[in-house]
Design a protein around this motif. Structure first.
Motif, short mmCIF file in Angstrom:
data_model
loop_
_atom_site.label_atom_id
_atom_site.label_comp_id
_atom_site.label_asym_id
_atom_site.label_seq_id
_atom_site.Cartn_x
_atom_site.Cartn_y
_atom_site.Cartn_z
N ASN A 138 0.87 -1.17 0.00
CA ASN A 138 0.00 0.00 0.00
C ASN A 138 0.90 1.22 0.00
O ASN A 138 1.84 1.29 0.78
CB ASN A 138 -0.89 0.01 1.24
N TYR A 139 0.64 2.15 -0.88
CA TYR A 139 1.47 3.34 -0.92
C TYR A 139 0.59 4.57 -0.99
O TYR A 139 -0.53 4.52 -1.47
CB TYR A 139 2.50 3.30 -2.04
N THR A 140 1.11 5.65 -0.48
CA THR A 140 0.35 6.89 -0.39
C THR A 140 0.74 7.83 -1.52
O THR A 140 1.73 7.62 -2.22
CB THR A 140 0.63 7.58 0.95
N SER A 141 -0.02 8.88 -1.65
CA SER A 141 0.30 9.88 -2.67
C SER A 141 1.63 10.55 -2.36
O SER A 141 2.37 10.92 -3.28
CB SER A 141 -0.81 10.93 -2.78
N GLU A 142 1.98 10.67 -1.08
CA GLU A 142 3.27 11.24 -0.71
C GLU A 142 4.42 10.34 -1.16
O GLU A 142 5.45 10.82 -1.63
CB GLU A 142 3.36 11.48 0.81
N MET A 143 4.22 9.04 -1.03
CA MET A 143 5.23 8.10 -1.50
C MET A 143 5.38 8.19 -3.02
O MET A 143 6.48 8.13 -3.55
CB MET A 143 4.87 6.67 -1.09
N GLU A 144 4.26 8.33 -3.69
CA GLU A 144 4.27 8.47 -5.16
C GLU A 144 5.04 9.71 -5.56
O GLU A 144 5.89 9.68 -6.47
CB GLU A 144 2.84 8.52 -5.69
N TYR A 155 5.41 4.88 -8.96
CA TYR A 155 5.56 3.69 -8.14
C TYR A 155 5.04 2.45 -8.85
O TYR A 155 5.62 1.36 -8.74
CB TYR A 155 4.83 3.88 -6.80
#
Length: 61
Positions: free
Chosen positions: A7-13, A24
């Motif tokens: 699971n990844y967040t928009s911040e990670m993207e 990502y």
């Protein structure tokens, strides 16, 4: 073929795109992209460790 399930967040993207200029989903899907990113991360880590060692040595003088 192994696909990373995270699971990844928009911040990670945003961080992935900003640091490596790749989204990502592409990182997860394409092995050659993942290897390029990981080689770059490894080189940056080595450089940071050298910098810390240099700073530590300079402080001890």
């Amino acid at each position: 073929m192994m696909v990373l399930q995270m699971n990844y967040t928009s911040e990670m993207e945003k961080a992935m795109h900003g640091a490596h200029n790749v989204c990502y989903a592409t990182y997860c899907r394409k092995h050659e992209v993942r290897m390029r990113v990981e080689r770059r991360r490894e080189q940056e880590y080595i450089q940071s460790q050298r910098l810390v060692a240099d700073l530590t040595r300079n402080q001890l003088r």
